[in-house]
Design a protein around this motif. Structure first.
Motif, PDB file in Angstrom:
ATOM      1  N   ASP A 181       0.375  -1.891  -0.807  1.00 13.29           N
ATOM      2  CA  ASP A 181      -0.474  -1.289   0.089  1.00 13.29           C
ATOM      3  C   ASP A 181      -1.736  -0.696  -0.461  1.00 13.29           C
ATOM      4  N   ILE A 182      -1.265   0.373  -1.450  1.00 16.71           N
ATOM      5  CA  ILE A 182      -2.422   1.003  -2.140  1.00 16.71           C
ATOM      6  C   ILE A 182      -3.215   0.264  -2.874  1.00 16.71           C
ATOM      7  N   LEU A 183      -2.615  -0.829  -3.890  1.00 14.78           N
ATOM      8  CA  LEU A 183      -3.238  -1.804  -4.374  1.00 14.78           C
ATOM      9  C   LEU A 183      -4.343  -2.440  -3.908  1.00 14.78           C
ATOM     10  N   THR A 184      -3.964  -3.124  -2.717  1.00 12.37           N
ATOM     11  CA  THR A 184      -4.837  -3.709  -1.972  1.00 12.37           C
ATOM     12  C   THR A 184      -5.924  -2.929  -1.283  1.00 12.37           C
ATOM     13  N   ASP A 185      -5.577  -1.899  -0.914  1.00 10.26           N
ATOM     14  CA  ASP A 185      -6.645  -0.821  -0.554  1.00 10.26           C
ATOM     15  C   ASP A 185      -7.673  -0.543  -1.666  1.00 10.26           C
ATOM     16  N   LEU A 186      -7.254  -0.541  -3.019  1.00  9.71           N
ATOM     17  CA  LEU A 186      -8.291  -0.040  -3.948  1.00  9.71           C
ATOM     18  C   LEU A 186      -9.345  -1.432  -4.176  1.00  9.71           C
ATOM     19  N   LEU A 187      -8.524  -2.383  -4.202  1.00  9.72           N
ATOM     20  CA  LEU A 187      -9.152  -3.737  -4.441  1.00  9.72           C
ATOM     21  C   LEU A 187     -10.431  -4.054  -3.412  1.00  9.72           C
ATOM     22  N   ILE A 188     -10.009  -3.593  -2.295  1.00  6.71           N
ATOM     23  CA  ILE A 188     -10.826  -3.876  -1.021  1.00  6.71           C
ATOM     24  C   ILE A 188     -12.068  -2.769  -1.140  1.00  6.71           C
ATOM     25  N   LEU A 189     -11.577  -1.640  -1.674  1.00  3.55           N
ATOM     26  CA  LEU A 189     -12.971  -0.462  -1.827  1.00  3.55           C
ATOM     27  C   LEU A 189     -13.690  -1.127  -2.983  1.00  3.55           C
ATOM     28  N   SER A 190     -13.055  -1.842  -4.125  1.00  5.34           N
ATOM     29  CA  SER A 190     -13.966  -2.409  -5.002  1.00  5.34           C
ATOM     30  C   SER A 190     -15.080  -3.338  -4.628  1.00  5.34           C
ATOM     31  N   VAL A 191     -14.772  -3.827  -3.543  1.00  9.07           N
ATOM     32  CA  VAL A 191     -15.907  -4.813  -2.725  1.00  9.07           C
ATOM     33  C   VAL A 191     -17.215  -4.044  -2.761  1.00  9.07           C
ATOM     34  N   PRO A 192     -17.179  -3.138  -1.933  1.00 11.53           N
ATOM     35  CA  PRO A 192     -18.334  -2.324  -1.590  1.00 11.53           C
ATOM     36  C   PRO A 192     -19.003  -1.778  -2.788  1.00 11.53           C
ATOM     37  N   ILE A 193     -18.235  -1.204  -3.455  1.00 18.99           N
ATOM     38  CA  ILE A 193     -18.533  -0.406  -4.698  1.00 18.99           C
ATOM     39  C   ILE A 193     -19.301  -1.124  -5.543  1.00 18.99           C
ATOM     40  N   PHE A 194     -18.867  -2.594  -5.927  1.00 17.74           N
ATOM     41  CA  PHE A 194     -19.409  -3.636  -6.706  1.00 17.74           C
ATOM     42  C   PHE A 194     -20.622  -3.983  -5.931  1.00 17.74           C
ATOM     43  N   LEU A 195     -20.670  -3.915  -4.513  1.00 17.70           N
ATOM     44  CA  LEU A 195     -22.143  -4.391  -4.334  1.00 17.70           C
ATOM     45  C   LEU A 195     -23.190  -3.353  -4.268  1.00 17.70           C
ATOM     46  N   LEU A 196     -22.715  -2.070  -4.166  1.00 16.90           N
ATOM     47  CA  LEU A 196     -23.682  -0.955  -4.489  1.00 16.90           C
ATOM     48  C   LEU A 196     -24.291  -0.738  -5.815  1.00 16.90           C
ATOM     49  N   TRP A 197     -23.192  -1.208  -6.806  1.00 12.47           N
ATOM     50  CA  TRP A 197     -23.715  -1.237  -8.143  1.00 12.47           C
ATOM     51  C   TRP A 197     -24.738  -2.347  -8.463  1.00 12.47           C
ATOM     52  N   GLU A 198     -24.684  -3.289  -7.764  1.00 12.37           N
ATOM     53  CA  GLU A 198     -25.670  -4.454  -8.009  1.00 12.37           C
ATOM     54  C   GLU A 198     -26.947  -4.109  -7.116  1.00 12.37           C
ATOM     55  N   THR A 199     -26.867  -3.453  -5.975  1.00  8.08           N
ATOM     56  CA  THR A 199     -27.993  -3.280  -5.312  1.00  8.08           C
ATOM     57  C   THR A 199     -29.174  -2.268  -5.680  1.00  8.08           C
ATOM     58  N   GLN A 200     -30.418  -2.393  -5.153  1.00  7.71           N
ATOM     59  CA  GLN A 200     -31.428  -1.563  -5.797  1.00  7.71           C
ATOM     60  C   GLN A 200     -31.846  -0.426  -4.464  1.00  7.71           C
ATOM     61  N   LEU A 201     -30.726   0.200  -3.948  1.00  9.35           N
ATOM     62  CA  LEU A 201     -30.704   1.242  -3.010  1.00  9.35           C
ATOM     63  C   LEU A 201     -31.062   2.448  -3.696  1.00  9.35           C
ATOM     64  N   PRO A 202     -31.726   3.345  -2.933  1.00  9.40           N
ATOM     65  CA  PRO A 202     -32.057   4.747  -3.459  1.00  9.40           C
ATOM     66  C   PRO A 202     -30.817   5.314  -3.739  1.00  9.40           C
ATOM     67  N   GLN A 203     -30.661   6.145  -4.931  1.00  9.19           N
ATOM     68  CA  GLN A 203     -29.350   6.965  -5.031  1.00  9.19           C
ATOM     69  C   GLN A 203     -28.843   7.741  -4.133  1.00  9.19           C
ATOM     70  N   ARG A 204     -29.620   8.334  -3.290  1.00  5.04           N
ATOM     71  CA  ARG A 204     -29.000   9.263  -2.340  1.00  5.04           C
ATOM     72  C   ARG A 204     -28.331   8.286  -1.183  1.00  5.04           C
ATOM     73  N   GLN A 205     -28.914   7.175  -0.946  1.00  8.96           N
ATOM     74  CA  GLN A 205     -28.138   6.200   0.093  1.00  8.96           C
ATOM     75  C   GLN A 205     -27.000   5.662  -0.467  1.00  8.96           C
ATOM     76  N   LYS A 206     -27.129   5.364  -1.788  1.00  7.69           N
ATOM     77  CA  LYS A 206     -25.756   5.011  -2.204  1.00  7.69           C
ATOM     78  C   LYS A 206     -24.679   5.763  -2.316  1.00  7.69           C
ATOM     79  N   LEU A 207     -24.885   7.059  -2.717  1.00  4.61           N
ATOM     80  CA  LEU A 207     -24.042   8.080  -2.494  1.00  4.61           C
ATOM     81  C   LEU A 207     -23.380   8.309  -0.924  1.00  4.61           C
ATOM     82  N   VAL A 208     -24.182   8.386  -0.116  1.00  4.96           N
ATOM     83  CA  VAL A 208     -23.880   8.386   1.200  1.00  4.96           C
ATOM     84  C   VAL A 208     -23.108   7.301   1.735  1.00  4.96           C
TER      85      VAL A 208
END
Length: 277
Positions: A181-208
């Motif tokens: 349960d916890i491992l799949t939650d962490l993996l699912i959480l990695s998907v948007p984090i990976f996406l945020l890392w790759e995008t060129q959004l402003p830092q403040r918007q990334k943090l939000v």
């Protein structure tokens, strides 16, 4: 925990989840004039939450009445065995609904995150890896349920299901399902984090956005509490305590899945104010 407190908490979380669902659907229809796959998955998870609440309302008193037997403090009687045969179907149904409800929320998140990546190839590849692992672990959690001691005749249950070795096995199943349960939650959480890392959004918007994604930590925390406080490896688990935290986790998962709707409503209202729409 007493049955009145248990059932009150259960219905409170179910009612809150219902309010969150209504709000989510309202925001989606207000913003997009339609619903999406992730909305349908969350609604399905909410249905499982309400269904389990109804089941506990009906069968909870019987389970609580015989909880000392389940905990090993009192020897089983013929009356208990008759009641247990009646409870077996409900316990299996509850476990299947519990895991299905949690995993429907996970799939809802994945469905939403799939659309965020656009056509980023690396994002899509990682998404499919996480999706496959998540679905596989859903089947694992349902498959490792101890059906032999939940749906069987009384002679088998009395002979095989009360031994120390079997207690250890049951607790291992709980640990494994919680870890998944916890491992799949962490993996699912990695998907948007990976996406945020790759995008060129402003830092403040990334943090939000990151803060909104990290709300899922609440679900993981409840899952940990459910196992740490409800399960002792050397003893039979406290069924009432375990089911109490499991029900809280289901309700919290639905509410967390709907939390992003608050920000979406804020953005929609702000845009209408700015542009007069």
């Amino acid at each position: 925990i007493s049955f009145p407190r248990f059932i009150a908490t259960l219905w409170t979380f179910s009612a809150l989840a219902s309010c969150f669902i209504i709000f989510r659907l309202y925001v989606r229809l207000l913003t997009y004039r339609r619903l999406f796959l992730d909305d349908a998955l969350v609604v399905a998870a909410w249905i499982t939450t309400v269904a389990t609440a109804v089941m506990w309302q009906v069968e909870g008193p019987v389970l609580y009445h015989y909880s000392p037997v389940f905990g090993g403090q009192v020897l089983p009687t013929l009356e208990f065995l008759d009641a247990y045969l009646h409870l077996q179907g409900y316990m299996v149904a509850w476990l299947v609904l519990f895991y299905s409800g949690l995993w429907l929320v996970k799939l809802s998140f994945l469905s939403f995150f799939y659309t965020l990546g656009g056509k980023m190839r690396t994002h899509r590849i990682w998404w499919w890896v996480v999706f496959g692992f998540t679905v596989a672990w859903w089947f694992v959690c349902i498959g490792i349920i101890d059906y032999r001691c939940l749906i069987n005749d009384t002679s088998y249950i009395m002979t095989h299901c009360g031994s120390t070795g079997h207690i250890h096995k049951d607790n291992q199943i709980i640990y494994i399902s919680c870890a998944g349960d916890i491992l799949t939650d962490l993996l699912i959480l990695s998907v948007p984090i990976f996406l945020l890392w790759e995008t060129q959004l402003p830092q403040r918007q990334k943090l939000v956005l990151l803060c909104f994604f990290l709300i899922t930590v609440v679900i993981m925390a409840i899952a940990l509490v459910r196992v740490i406080l409800g399960v002792d490896y050397s003893q039979t688990m406290d069924i009432s305590w375990f089911y109490f935290w499991s029900s809280m986790e289901m309700g919290a998962a639905v509410m967390v899945a709907c939390a992003a709707s608050f920000r979406q409503l804020y953005i929609t209202s702000r845009n209408r104010h700015l542009f007069g729409r």
